[in-house]
Write a protein that holds these residues in place. Structure first.
Motif, PDB file in Angstrom:
ATOM      1  N   SER A 175       0.819  -1.217   0.000  1.00  0.00           N
ATOM      2  CA  SER A 175       0.000   0.000   0.000  1.00  0.00           C
ATOM      3  C   SER A 175       0.848   1.260   0.000  1.00  0.00           C
ATOM      4  N   ILE A 203      -4.859   3.598  -3.192  1.00  0.00           N
ATOM      5  CA  ILE A 203      -6.066   2.867  -2.804  1.00  0.00           C
ATOM      6  C   ILE A 203      -7.008   3.850  -2.123  1.00  0.00           C
ATOM      7  N   PHE A 204      -8.275   3.801  -2.466  1.00  0.00           N
ATOM      8  CA  PHE A 204      -9.245   4.713  -1.886  1.00  0.00           C
ATOM      9  C   PHE A 204      -9.271   4.612  -0.353  1.00  0.00           C
ATOM     10  N   SER A 215     -12.184  -3.733   1.215  1.00  0.00           N
ATOM     11  CA  SER A 215     -11.909  -2.295   1.162  1.00  0.00           C
ATOM     12  C   SER A 215     -10.826  -1.951   0.151  1.00  0.00           C
ATOM     13  N   TYR A 216     -10.061  -2.945  -0.285  1.00  0.00           N
ATOM     14  CA  TYR A 216      -9.019  -2.688  -1.269  1.00  0.00           C
ATOM     15  C   TYR A 216      -9.582  -2.551  -2.683  1.00  0.00           C
ATOM     16  N   GLN A 217     -10.826  -2.916  -2.882  1.00  0.00           N
ATOM     17  CA  GLN A 217     -11.452  -2.742  -4.183  1.00  0.00           C
ATOM     18  C   GLN A 217     -11.900  -1.293  -4.369  1.00  0.00           C
ATOM     19  N   HIS A 218     -12.009  -0.878  -5.618  1.00  0.00           N
ATOM     20  CA  HIS A 218     -12.571   0.436  -5.927  1.00  0.00           C
ATOM     21  C   HIS A 218     -13.988   0.496  -5.350  1.00  0.00           C
ATOM     22  N   PRO A 219     -14.395   1.638  -4.765  1.00  0.00           N
ATOM     23  CA  PRO A 219     -15.726   1.734  -4.173  1.00  0.00           C
ATOM     24  C   PRO A 219     -16.860   1.331  -5.118  1.00  0.00           C
ATOM     25  N   LYS A 220     -16.690   1.554  -6.420  1.00  0.00           N
ATOM     26  CA  LYS A 220     -17.736   1.192  -7.366  1.00  0.00           C
ATOM     27  C   LYS A 220     -17.839  -0.322  -7.567  1.00  0.00           C
ATOM     28  N   LEU A 221     -16.797  -1.045  -7.148  1.00  0.00           N
ATOM     29  CA  LEU A 221     -16.791  -2.496  -7.317  1.00  0.00           C
ATOM     30  C   LEU A 221     -17.051  -3.246  -6.017  1.00  0.00           C
ATOM     31  N   TRP A 244     -11.832 -11.088  -8.053  1.00  0.00           N
ATOM     32  CA  TRP A 244     -11.034  -9.855  -8.109  1.00  0.00           C
ATOM     33  C   TRP A 244      -9.544 -10.167  -8.084  1.00  0.00           C
ATOM     34  N   HIS A 264      -6.247  -9.134 -10.705  1.00  0.00           N
ATOM     35  CA  HIS A 264      -5.336  -8.104 -10.208  1.00  0.00           C
ATOM     36  C   HIS A 264      -4.001  -8.659  -9.723  1.00  0.00           C
TER      37      HIS A 264
END
Length: 261
Positions: A148, A153-154, A203-209, A218, A222
């Motif tokens: 990280s 990351i968001f 939480s490591y995914q994009h918020p839209k996913l 996923w 990745h």
């Protein structure tokens, strides 16, 4: 094992902070399994630490455990002194204690900042300081960063920056400690199958996913290996940096991320 069949860490003494669970427990087991006498530090996992000590002792290892919250440098120093008192020396520090954090910028409080940096950054700095005071020439310090630190990351800025500071720490301490024949490096683990990962992986995914793509799917899109690491696989990296095989490596951060892309 060495070429002569002697365990790689025979005659060595290691302190492992955060050693009761997850990556820390795997590191303690790996070092003990290769002949090191190991002192395990833990904050709240007394039962897990005691179980690990008992298990490793049945395998013939010399292992002790002590409560030592890295948020308190005095407790870290006490753990190191305990190891030296019990085993007579210190050769390796594996600093594995850490905490996770996700939240948007507007929600982060000064208390959040202090809590994350106190454990992830300040705790590791003073662990290195106290270990260095006891290490002889040939000593090894291995701190813990995260992938990280070099990946956007968001809502992960607080945690990621606390780990990026660790990478700067090992880079800048290397010449100071190198003058004494001590190496200092860091491991930056990627996703690893621990209880921390189970709690925070989505939480490591994009918020839209988030919540729309199963984590197993996923991971296949990745990472080159398409899976989480087993803690033992990450522990192998710590063992390498703690060994003579890494005698000419210092000030560096080794990423173990399964080929993230």
């Amino acid at each position: 094992m060495t070429s002569a069949g002697t365990p790689r860490f025979a005659g060595k003494v290691a302190v492992v902070t955060g050693g009761s669970r997850g990556i820390g427990a795997a590191v303690a087991a790996r070092l003990a399994g290769e002949g090191a006498a190991v002192a395990i530090g833990y904050r709240s996992g007394r039962e897990a630490a005691d179980e690990l000590v008992a298990e490793l002792k049945t395998q013939g290892a010399e292992v002790i455990a002590m409560r030592a919250d890295v948020a308190d440098p005095d407790e870290t120093e006490a753990l190191i002194e305990y190891a030296v008192a019990e085993f007579g020396q210190l050769d390796i520090l594996a600093s594995c204690a850490g905490i996770e954090h996700f939240d948007a910028l507007e929600n982060v409080t000064p208390a959040d900042f202090d809590r994350v940096y106190t454990v992830n950054t300040r705790g590791q700095f003073f662990a290195a300081q106290h270990a260095a005071a006891r290490l002889r020439a040939g000593g090894r310090i291995v701190l813990t960063s995260s992938v990280s630190a070099s990946r956007a990351i968001f809502a992960h800025t607080l945690y990621a920056s606390s780990k990026a500071a660790v990478e700067s720490m090992v880079l800048n301490l290397a010449p100071e400690l190198g003058a004494r024949g001590i190496t200092i490096n860091a491991i930056a683990p990627g996703g690893t199958a621990t209880d921390m990962a189970a709690e925070h992986a989505a939480s490591y995914q994009h918020p839209k996913l988030a919540g729309k793509i199963p984590m197993t799917e996923w991971l296949t899109t990745h990472g080159a290996l398409g899976r989480l690491a087993d803690p033992a696989e990450i522990a192998a990296g710590y063992a390498f940096l703690a060994s003579g095989d890494a005698s000419y490596m210092t000030g560096r951060t080794l990423q173990l991320d399964g080929g993230h892309f």
